[in-house]
Every structure is written in structure tokens, then in C-alpha cells.
Write a protein that holds these residues in place. Sequence first.
Motif, PDB file in Angstrom:
ATOM      1  N   SER A  55       0.101 -41.460 -47.614  1.00  0.00           N
ATOM      2  CA  SER A  55       0.306 -40.228 -46.847  1.00  0.00           C
ATOM      3  C   SER A  55       0.185 -38.982 -47.716  1.00  0.00           C
ATOM      4  CB  SER A  55       1.682 -40.250 -46.171  1.00  0.00           C
ATOM      5  OG  SER A  55       2.715 -40.328 -47.140  1.00  0.00           O
ATOM      6  N   GLU A  56       0.421 -39.110 -49.029  1.00  0.00           N
ATOM      7  CA  GLU A  56       0.313 -37.961 -49.926  1.00  0.00           C
ATOM      8  C   GLU A  56      -1.132 -37.522 -50.152  1.00  0.00           C
ATOM      9  OE1 GLU A  56       2.731 -37.803 -53.447  1.00  0.00           O
ATOM     10  OE2 GLU A  56       3.918 -39.507 -52.793  1.00  0.00           O
ATOM     11  N   LEU A  57      -2.096 -38.365 -49.752  1.00  0.00           N
ATOM     12  CA  LEU A  57      -3.507 -38.043 -49.969  1.00  0.00           C
ATOM     13  C   LEU A  57      -4.214 -37.659 -48.681  1.00  0.00           C
ATOM     14  CD1 LEU A  57      -4.546 -40.953 -52.368  1.00  0.00           C
ATOM     15  CD2 LEU A  57      -3.561 -38.746 -52.942  1.00  0.00           C
ATOM     16  N   SER A  58      -3.475 -37.531 -47.598  1.00  0.00           N
ATOM     17  CA  SER A  58      -4.078 -37.366 -46.281  1.00  0.00           C
ATOM     18  C   SER A  58      -4.598 -35.946 -46.074  1.00  0.00           C
ATOM     19  CB  SER A  58      -3.052 -37.709 -45.197  1.00  0.00           C
ATOM     20  OG  SER A  58      -3.647 -37.687 -43.934  1.00  0.00           O
ATOM     21  N   VAL A  59      -5.729 -35.647 -46.728  1.00  0.00           N
ATOM     22  CA  VAL A  59      -6.356 -34.329 -46.624  1.00  0.00           C
ATOM     23  C   VAL A  59      -7.834 -34.533 -46.374  1.00  0.00           C
ATOM     24  CG1 VAL A  59      -6.835 -32.150 -47.797  1.00  0.00           C
ATOM     25  CG2 VAL A  59      -4.676 -33.334 -48.216  1.00  0.00           C
ATOM     26  N   GLU A  64      -9.723 -27.622 -46.793  1.00  0.00           N
ATOM     27  CA  GLU A  64      -8.399 -28.236 -46.828  1.00  0.00           C
ATOM     28  C   GLU A  64      -8.078 -28.778 -48.216  1.00  0.00           C
ATOM     29  OE1 GLU A  64     -10.765 -28.660 -44.721  1.00  0.00           O
ATOM     30  OE2 GLU A  64     -10.064 -28.611 -42.647  1.00  0.00           O
ATOM     31  N   VAL A  65      -9.069 -29.403 -48.859  1.00  0.00           N
ATOM     32  CA  VAL A  65      -8.857 -29.935 -50.201  1.00  0.00           C
ATOM     33  C   VAL A  65      -8.548 -28.799 -51.175  1.00  0.00           C
ATOM     34  CG1 VAL A  65     -10.017 -31.025 -52.160  1.00  0.00           C
ATOM     35  CG2 VAL A  65     -10.203 -32.033 -49.886  1.00  0.00           C
ATOM     36  N   LEU A  66      -9.228 -27.673 -51.043  1.00  0.00           N
ATOM     37  CA  LEU A  66      -8.965 -26.529 -51.928  1.00  0.00           C
ATOM     38  C   LEU A  66      -7.525 -26.054 -51.786  1.00  0.00           C
ATOM     39  CD1 LEU A  66     -12.267 -24.469 -51.580  1.00  0.00           C
ATOM     40  CD2 LEU A  66     -11.492 -25.770 -53.564  1.00  0.00           C
ATOM     41  N   LYS A  67      -7.009 -26.059 -50.566  1.00  0.00           N
ATOM     42  CA  LYS A  67      -5.633 -25.624 -50.333  1.00  0.00           C
ATOM     43  C   LYS A  67      -4.634 -26.522 -51.047  1.00  0.00           C
ATOM     44  CE  LYS A  67      -6.378 -23.540 -45.760  1.00  0.00           C
ATOM     45  NZ  LYS A  67      -6.081 -23.674 -44.305  1.00  0.00           N
ATOM     46  N   HIS A  68      -4.964 -27.812 -51.146  1.00  0.00           N
ATOM     47  CA  HIS A  68      -4.044 -28.787 -51.738  1.00  0.00           C
ATOM     48  C   HIS A  68      -4.515 -29.233 -53.121  1.00  0.00           C
ATOM     49  CE1 HIS A  68      -1.741 -29.389 -47.973  1.00  0.00           C
ATOM     50  NE2 HIS A  68      -2.898 -29.192 -47.379  1.00  0.00           N
ATOM     51  N   TYR A  69      -5.432 -28.473 -53.715  1.00  0.00           N
ATOM     52  CA  TYR A  69      -6.095 -28.929 -54.933  1.00  0.00           C
ATOM     53  C   TYR A  69      -5.106 -29.209 -56.067  1.00  0.00           C
ATOM     54  CZ  TYR A  69      -9.472 -29.199 -58.735  1.00  0.00           C
ATOM     55  OH  TYR A  69     -10.208 -29.622 -59.799  1.00  0.00           O
ATOM     56  N   ARG A  70      -4.192 -28.300 -56.320  1.00  0.00           N
ATOM     57  CA  ARG A  70      -3.270 -28.482 -57.446  1.00  0.00           C
ATOM     58  C   ARG A  70      -2.393 -29.712 -57.249  1.00  0.00           C
ATOM     59  NH1 ARG A  70      -0.400 -22.989 -59.289  1.00  0.00           N
ATOM     60  NH2 ARG A  70       0.319 -24.456 -60.885  1.00  0.00           N
ATOM     61  N   ARG A  71      -1.921 -29.913 -56.018  1.00  0.00           N
ATOM     62  CA  ARG A  71      -1.086 -31.085 -55.740  1.00  0.00           C
ATOM     63  C   ARG A  71      -1.888 -32.372 -55.921  1.00  0.00           C
ATOM     64  NH1 ARG A  71      -0.346 -34.284 -51.477  1.00  0.00           N
ATOM     65  NH2 ARG A  71      -1.551 -32.971 -50.067  1.00  0.00           N
ATOM     66  N   LEU A  72      -3.129 -32.396 -55.403  1.00  0.00           N
ATOM     67  CA  LEU A  72      -3.955 -33.592 -55.521  1.00  0.00           C
ATOM     68  C   LEU A  72      -4.316 -33.875 -56.974  1.00  0.00           C
ATOM     69  CD1 LEU A  72      -6.313 -33.090 -52.451  1.00  0.00           C
ATOM     70  CD2 LEU A  72      -4.501 -34.792 -52.690  1.00  0.00           C
ATOM     71  N   MET A  73      -4.595 -32.824 -57.734  1.00  0.00           N
ATOM     72  CA  MET A  73      -4.917 -33.034 -59.148  1.00  0.00           C
ATOM     73  C   MET A  73      -3.695 -33.534 -59.927  1.00  0.00           C
ATOM     74  SD  MET A  73      -8.099 -32.726 -59.534  1.00  0.00           S
ATOM     75  CE  MET A  73      -8.131 -33.452 -57.887  1.00  0.00           C
ATOM     76  N   GLY A  74      -2.521 -33.138 -59.456  1.00  0.00           N
ATOM     77  CA  GLY A  74      -1.306 -33.667 -60.066  1.00  0.00           C
ATOM     78  C   GLY A  74      -1.193 -35.166 -59.856  1.00  0.00           C
ATOM     79  N   ILE A  75      -1.570 -35.620 -58.650  1.00  0.00           N
ATOM     80  CA  ILE A  75      -1.548 -37.055 -58.359  1.00  0.00           C
ATOM     81  C   ILE A  75      -2.609 -37.775 -59.193  1.00  0.00           C
ATOM     82  CG2 ILE A  75      -1.923 -38.791 -56.567  1.00  0.00           C
ATOM     83  CD1 ILE A  75      -0.830 -36.744 -54.548  1.00  0.00           C
ATOM     84  N   VAL A  76      -3.788 -37.165 -59.308  1.00  0.00           N
ATOM     85  CA  VAL A  76      -4.844 -37.752 -60.145  1.00  0.00           C
ATOM     86  C   VAL A  76      -4.334 -37.950 -61.571  1.00  0.00           C
ATOM     87  CG1 VAL A  76      -7.082 -37.320 -61.239  1.00  0.00           C
ATOM     88  CG2 VAL A  76      -6.803 -36.924 -58.799  1.00  0.00           C
ATOM     89  N   GLU A  77      -3.652 -36.951 -62.106  1.00  0.00           N
ATOM     90  CA  GLU A  77      -3.163 -37.049 -63.480  1.00  0.00           C
ATOM     91  C   GLU A  77      -2.110 -38.136 -63.616  1.00  0.00           C
ATOM     92  OE1 GLU A  77      -3.169 -36.969 -67.213  1.00  0.00           O
ATOM     93  OE2 GLU A  77      -4.591 -35.741 -66.082  1.00  0.00           O
ATOM     94  N   ARG A  78      -1.254 -38.274 -62.609  1.00  0.00           N
ATOM     95  CA  ARG A  78      -0.259 -39.350 -62.637  1.00  0.00           C
ATOM     96  C   ARG A  78      -0.944 -40.711 -62.678  1.00  0.00           C
ATOM     97  NH1 ARG A  78       3.140 -37.809 -57.454  1.00  0.00           N
ATOM     98  NH2 ARG A  78       3.986 -39.924 -57.700  1.00  0.00           N
ATOM     99  N   LEU A  79      -2.015 -40.863 -61.903  1.00  0.00           N
ATOM    100  CA  LEU A  79      -2.728 -42.139 -61.858  1.00  0.00           C
ATOM    101  C   LEU A  79      -3.541 -42.370 -63.127  1.00  0.00           C
ATOM    102  CD1 LEU A  79      -3.813 -42.074 -58.119  1.00  0.00           C
ATOM    103  CD2 LEU A  79      -2.032 -43.487 -59.146  1.00  0.00           C
ATOM    104  N   ARG A  80      -4.044 -41.304 -63.713  1.00  0.00           N
ATOM    105  CA  ARG A  80      -4.721 -41.451 -65.007  1.00  0.00           C
ATOM    106  C   ARG A  80      -3.747 -41.978 -66.060  1.00  0.00           C
ATOM    107  NH1 ARG A  80      -7.993 -35.689 -64.611  1.00  0.00           N
ATOM    108  NH2 ARG A  80      -9.994 -36.557 -63.891  1.00  0.00           N
ATOM    109  N   GLN A  81      -2.508 -41.494 -65.983  1.00  0.00           N
ATOM    110  CA  GLN A  81      -1.501 -41.972 -66.929  1.00  0.00           C
ATOM    111  C   GLN A  81      -1.184 -43.450 -66.696  1.00  0.00           C
ATOM    112  OE1 GLN A  81      -0.684 -40.127 -69.434  1.00  0.00           O
ATOM    113  NE2 GLN A  81       0.656 -41.687 -70.325  1.00  0.00           N
TER     114      GLN A  81
END
Length: 380
Positions: A55-59, A64-81
Motif C-alpha cells: 500500500s505504501e507504493l500505490s501511486v 502523481e509520482v513526482l508528488k510522492h517522489y521523496r517518500r518513494l525514493m526513501g523506500i527505494v533507499e531502505r530496500l537498497r540497504q
Amino acid sequence: MTKKRIMMVAGEASGDDHTAGLALELKRLLPEAEFFGVGGERMRAAGVETLIDISELSVMGLVEVLKHYRRLMGIVERLRQVLRERRPDLLILTDYPEFNLKLAETAKGLGIPVLFYVSPQVWAWRPKRVKKIGARIDRMAVLFPFETAIYEQNGIPVDFVGHPLADHVQVTMSREEARAALGIEGPGPVIGLLPGSRRGEVQRLLPVLIESARQLRERYPDARFPLARASTRAESEFLPLLAEAGLPIELVSGQAQTVMRASDAVITASGTATLEIALVGTPMVIVYKMAPLTFAIMRRMMTIHHVGLANIVSGEEVARELLQDDATPEAIAAEVERILEDDAYRERITAKLGEVRGKLGSSGASRKVATVAARMLGTC
């Protein structure tokens, strides 16, 4: 043999379904394997440890992606870790390309093999993405037979596995039995409502679907409107508008295919649901709305004439598509009325939908892609 670690990432409801089926098949092949990643209810039920809920990726959509870009990139970084720390033996990415290809790039840099399941729609828009995809993944598993040539021509290893819906959508109930299962009685027409699985889809389409139901109710006073809620959406997103509408719209959870089967016609958001409805054999009208700028940009990039998967697979507009400004309650209600009243029109749609199953490939898609994954792990 050391226990294999498999990271799986799905970005939306259909991906959750497909990846759950894959996880179950992989567990049969590799009963000691460890599964973790991003998913929803289906993947959790299949035994995948979900570090982040789907549900956190439901964009959906560029704006719409631009509006949530920082949040989504935060999730990407968590998954990269997670990739760095847990070092899975295989990363399986299901659809959701703009997000997942970022993880694929990181995995490749770490020497982690990448299997991409469900091809990005390079045949529909931005075909030059194929080279970028090929540089980031090790193998592609595609759902449609026409997709294999695209990857073969670019030297990218590819397997056609067929569509999981060919297995999962089986008509086992009559229309009357489906209505009884939903508690629907009476002679009036049943018109199913499927507003999508993403937050933005529901926000844009639900008011339109409600107003379409209102207009149809004037024409058919005994009509009933079961509304299928995707597992990625909470009831709270629907209840206030439904209560305010004062219409016989009944929220149904976890029984989308029963809604499709019970209905005389379905009003649906564009997406995988259009294929499910086609396999069930119910006539439909496909609707969609997105941010105006997103729609304008995507229209310029598209290389095909249809957006509904049922129409794309059929190669023609079997189900009417009403997009953006054309998706008005008046136009939607008129199309549903035509389906209900024009026998020849309805029978033509039903016959064409009946051809879709044969175009999705043979059964066993989840088993086939699991075998591909096992080969990549060196266990098959």
C-alpha cells in the motif's frame, strides 16, 4: 546445499497476486528457501516476509509520482540497504518498472542476479527503454507471446511463461450462484463496479462510478451495484461516499471474480481487471482518469491505440474505452444501457471476450516462472 535467500518486490495488487503464486511454486521447489521483500496480503499468506507493505507504493502517473517522489525514493533507499545487508541469492521484481528498475540497478552492482517478472509495457510506450532494462536485469519473464521478440531482438534473455490469470480465473459458478453468494436477489440488472486498486484511481473514478450508477438507477429502478474493493484499499476510502450516495451499492471485499460473474455488465478501471473480466466473459466498459498533464504526456508517448489489456490482447476495441474527459457518467451509463438492451451488441462482445483465454498461453504460468528462477539459482 545452503539455504537460498530470495527477495521479491511487487508494487500493486496484481503484482501481489502474481508474486504470491510464484512464491508458492518456489516453495515447492525450494522448501528451505527464505523469502522476503515488498508485498501485500497475498504474498504474506504465501509465506513472504513483507518488509514494506504494498500500500505504501500505490501511486500511478507521472505527476502523481513526482508528488510522492521523496517518500518513494526513501523506500527505494531502505530496500537498497536490505540488498546490501541481506545479500539475497536472487532478486525477483514484478512489474512496477520505474521503481523496480532502480533496485535492479543496485542489485546488478552488488552481483545479485535479477529476474524481472511481467514486462514493462515497452510495446505500448517508450520502446527505447528496452536497452536500459537489459542493462539492469539478467532475465525477463513475459506474460504475452508477442513480447518475446522485443527482448530477443535486443539480446536480452527472455522466457514466455503465459499469464497467471489463465490458471486463476475459472468460471465455476453460474450467474445465479454468484448472485446468491453475494446475497443479491430480484430480477433487476446487476452492474459491477471496479474502481481500481491504487489510491489515485479510486479518488478519481469512484465519484464518476457512483454518478453513473445514479443515472442507471433512474433507467433501471431495480438495478443493483456490487462494488469490488481491492485488498490494497481500505473500506474507509469508500464508505463516506457510498453512504452519501444513497444508492444500492454494496461494498464487496475479496470476491472480485464473483462480482464479475454475478454482473450483467461491469464498469471497470483499466488494468489487469479487464483481463479477469474478459476471462469470466462479462461485457464491460473500461474507464480511466489521471492527472491531465500525465495523460497528455502519456498520449504523446503511446505507440498503440488501446489501453485496456483485454483490448490489447484481442487486437481490437472489444470493450468500449472511455478515458479522461470522455469518462463521463452520461457516456458510461449510455454504454452500459447499450450492453443491457442491444442483444446483438452484447453477444458480439461476449464472443470476442471468449477468444481472449486462447491468446494468454497455456496454463501453469507460476510454475514456469518458478522453474526459471530455480535455474537462475542453480537448483534446477
